[in-house]
Design an enzyme around this catalytic site. Structure first.
Site, PDB file in Angstrom:
ATOM      1  N   GLY A 257       0.830  -1.203   0.000  1.00  0.00           N
ATOM      2  CA  GLY A 257       0.000   0.000   0.000  1.00  0.00           C
ATOM      3  C   GLY A 257       0.858   1.243   0.000  1.00  0.00           C
ATOM      4  O   GLY A 257       2.060   1.168  -0.229  1.00  0.00           O
ATOM      5  N   ASN A 258       0.220   2.383   0.212  1.00  0.00           N
ATOM      6  CA  ASN A 258       0.983   3.623   0.316  1.00  0.00           C
ATOM      7  C   ASN A 258       0.310   4.530   1.338  1.00  0.00           C
ATOM      8  O   ASN A 258      -0.733   4.191   1.885  1.00  0.00           O
ATOM      9  CB  ASN A 258       1.126   4.294  -1.054  1.00  0.00           C
ATOM     10  N   ARG A 259       0.910   5.688   1.600  1.00  0.00           N
ATOM     11  CA  ARG A 259       0.492   6.501   2.729  1.00  0.00           C
ATOM     12  C   ARG A 259      -0.613   7.506   2.445  1.00  0.00           C
ATOM     13  O   ARG A 259      -0.864   8.408   3.231  1.00  0.00           O
ATOM     14  CB  ARG A 259       1.724   7.218   3.304  1.00  0.00           C
TER      15      ARG A 259
END
Ligand code: CTP
Ligand code: CA
Length: 224
Positions: free
Chosen positions: A33-35
């Protein structure tokens, strides 16, 4: 009095927003995932609806409430995000691509949980499709296709490169990696670029930044 009787600025406009991260599954219990929190996209969807637009929000995995009056479609991975956005694109006036779509996804989703065996683990990833560039190249293209870019350096150069390369009408860039700005925060500041123009939206709450960006977008729609 005059202001209160005027129709809202985006009345009759159809606005499609993508927001949040995408999760790329590795195995049944893990993902990449990412932030991205999705807050900027949700703020834009809320503000556009408040300005009278008919809003469709394609949301990756986020923990945010659906803004009032917004039609929401939930997705998980980049491929699902692409499918939902391309299906909703025809007939839209504006596309706001705020989603932090994964650039790479595992070549295959393992059927079973990967067990801890070797000292190192190599995952093979493959490039995802660029949703924003596809929307911009679509036969039934929204009149205004707006990209978003989070950069840690060379803001204007990278943003203008994306504007041209992806065939966009406008790109809103913000510097990330700075305290209290960009990802996972309630504040943001944007540098907005289009061919031959620039407008800076100073740091403010994301709701306020959203209203200012939509005012710029309404200007561009009215100018067309
Ligand atoms: N974007 C997209 N589909 C992708 C990757 C990005 O639609 N597969 C969109 C984002 O929603 C955003 C814009 O492209 O509006 C810019 O995303 P960004 O990550 O900054 O650009 P990339 O082209 O992925 O370049 P890089 O990550 O290498 O900076
Ligand atoms: Ca990217």
């Amino acid at each position: 009095l005059e202001g209160s009787l005027a129709p809202p600025r985006l009345a009759g406009r159809r606005v499609l927003v993508s927001a949040g991260p995408t999760y790329e599954d590795i195995d049944p219990v893990r993902f990449i995932g990412n932030r991205s929190s999705g807050k900027m996209g949700f703020a834009l969807a809320a503000a556009a609806a408040a300005m009278g637009a008919e809003v469709t929000l394609v949301a990756g995995p986020v923990a945010l409430a659906t803004p009032p009056g917004v039609r929401r479609l939930d997705v998980r991975g980049a491929a699902q995000m692409r499918e939902a956005v391309l299906a909703a694109a025809p007939g839209q006036d504006v596309y706001l691509g705020t989603a932090a779509v994964a650039d790479y996804t595992p070549v295959q989703v393992r059927e079973h949980k990967i067990k801890k065996t070797g000292e190192t683990l190599v995952l093979e990833l493959v490039r995802t499709a660029d949703v924003l560039a596809e929307v911009a190249a679509h036969a039934q293209r929204p009149r205004l296709v707006v990209g978003f870019a989070a950069e840690t350096e060379e803001l204007e150069a990278y943003a203008r490169d994306k504007l041209e390369r992806k065939g966009l009408d406008m790109i809103a860039a913000n510097e990330v990696g700075r305290a209290g700005q960009g990802f996972e925060t309630d504040d943001n500041a944007l540098a907005v670029f289009w061919r031959g123009g620039r407008h800076d939206i100073p740091r403010a709450a994301k709701g306020e930044v959203a209203r200012q960006l939509l005012d710029l977008i309404a200007d561009r729609l009215e100018a067309q």
